[in-house]
Enzyme design. Structure first.
Site, PDB file in Angstrom:
ATOM      1  CB  VAL A  56      54.966  59.112  87.767  1.00 54.30           C
ATOM      2  CG1 VAL A  56      55.289  58.392  89.076  1.00 54.30           C
ATOM      3  CG2 VAL A  56      53.548  59.670  87.802  1.00 54.30           C
ATOM      4  CG  ASP A  86      40.733  65.699  67.462  1.00 57.95           C
ATOM      5  OD1 ASP A  86      40.349  64.597  67.024  1.00 57.95           O
ATOM      6  OD2 ASP A  86      40.085  66.377  68.276  1.00 57.95           O
ATOM      7  CG  MET A  93      36.512  60.913  66.174  1.00 54.15           C
ATOM      8  SD  MET A  93      36.984  60.394  67.842  1.00 54.15           S
ATOM      9  CE  MET A  93      35.366  60.062  68.539  1.00 54.15           C
ATOM     10  CB  CYS A 147      40.135  57.211  50.659  1.00 57.16           C
ATOM     11  SG  CYS A 147      40.011  56.332  52.224  1.00 57.16           S
ATOM     12  CE  LYS A 184      33.395  46.621  37.053  1.00 57.94           C
ATOM     13  NZ  LYS A 184      32.219  46.633  36.143  1.00 57.94           N
ATOM     14  NE  ARG A 206      23.432  50.045  52.913  1.00 59.74           N
ATOM     15  CZ  ARG A 206      22.662  50.322  51.872  1.00 59.74           C
ATOM     16  NH1 ARG A 206      22.804  51.488  51.235  1.00 59.74           N
ATOM     17  NH2 ARG A 206      21.752  49.481  51.455  1.00 59.74           N
TER      18      ARG A 206
END
Length: 320
Positions: A25, A128, A170, A187, A215, A244
């Site tokens: 714009v 993504d 995602m 991770c 652990k 979980r």
């Protein structure tokens, strides 16, 4: 000669879309053009929900998440008659060209309009990071930080309870968000469409880690690959360690865009308008090696491929 342009956001929202609209714009007005905002993507285009935008229309938008123009999924846009109605509405407002901000589905719509002779420019707006011809898409790095923050929080509670946590990220058919979040979040395991899911190998690796005194662990996995709650039950049954699953879901799309996405979106919006002023249509914008580039949108969709991140997967493997 382009005198009036339209802008819409389409598909899943991404942080930085508002900054991109603002860039379009403000640049258009500076170039002496009129600019029209189309509400709710291609659906709003077909329904003629089009309004003229001024400088004040995008004031205080650069820091806002989501898209103030709105977005919508509209698979009916694949139909020729529907697209003909869209073009008729654009011509009714004397809009000469259209800037589309969105992901691969949005690009496909722009491609179809281009093939019908209507000039479009595509800006990559999706968390993504799955668009060919660009190193980064608008919203990706903001979403990445959101995912990392969630992983950090999961690590706190996982380590406290000696628990295995699976975090679903995602990305659909692209593992970039998962891979980068896994590296940055430390991770222990990463599973993406590029790596595939080998449950037996995953469980064996977890068991080996437990035998060595590990652990807790965090597994990052891209959405749509498997039922993560069922996977958690399998891992718990095989390892004896509480497991979980956490599905981050749409929280990854929300929030204020980070500095990088605000700047990237502003640059791309500015660049897209200038391409139209210079007479270019049927293009999509990207950033490669910190430089803005543009590609033929048909070629980008049909022929271009995203480079594989083999080196980063190797890094992830060696760090885990």
């Amino acid at each position: 000669m382009v005198k009036k342009i339209g802008v819409l956001t389409s598909g899943g929202d991404a942080p930085g879309m508002n900054a991109a609209v603002r860039g379009v714009v403000r640049t258009a007005l500076t170039q002496g053009l009129e600019v029209f905002g189309i509400h709710d993507g291609y659906l709003g285009l077909v329904e003629d929900r089009i309004e003229k935008l001024e400088r004040h229309s995008v004031s205080d938008m650069i820091n806002r998440g989501g898209t103030f123009l709105g977005s919508a999924r509209f698979p009916e846009f694949k139909e020729v008659a529907v697209r003909e109605k869209a073009i008729a509405n654009l011509k009714k407002h004397d809009i000469d060209a259209l800037i589309v901000i969105g992901g691969d589905g949005s690009y496909m719509g722009a491609k179809k309009l281009t093939e019908m002779g209507y000039p479009c420019i595509g800006l990559p707006g999706t968390i993504d990071n799955d668009i060919a011809g660009t190193d980064y898409t608008i919203g990706y790095l903001t979403a990445l930080n959101t995912v990392i923050d969630a992983i950090d929080r999961l690590r706190d509670t996982s380590s406290s309870h000696q628990r295995i946590s699976i975090v679903e990220v995602m990305g659909r058919h692209c593992g970039d968000l998962t891979l980068m979040a896994a590296i940055a979040g430390g991770c222990e395991y990463v599973i993406t469409p590029e790596t595939g899911l080998n449950k037996e190998a995953l469980i064996q690796n977890i068991q080996d880690g437990i035998a060595k005194g590990k652990k807790h662990a965090i597994i990052a996995i891209t959405e749509l690959m498997t039922d993560v709650n069922a996977l958690a039950k399998e891992i718990e049954a095989e390892t004896g360690r509480e497991t979980r699953a956490t599905v981050l879901g749409h929280i990854q799309r929300g929030g204020q865009p980070g500095a990088f996405d605000r700047i990237l979106a502003s640059r791309m919006g500015n660049y897209g308008v200038k391409l139209l002023v210079e007479g270019h249509g049927g293009r999509c914008v990207g950033i490669q090696n910190e430089q803005l580039v543009h590609h033929d949108i048909i070629d980008a969709i049909e022929n271009m491929r995203r480079p594989e991140k083999l080196e980063l997967y190797k890094v992830a493997e060696e760090l885990f």
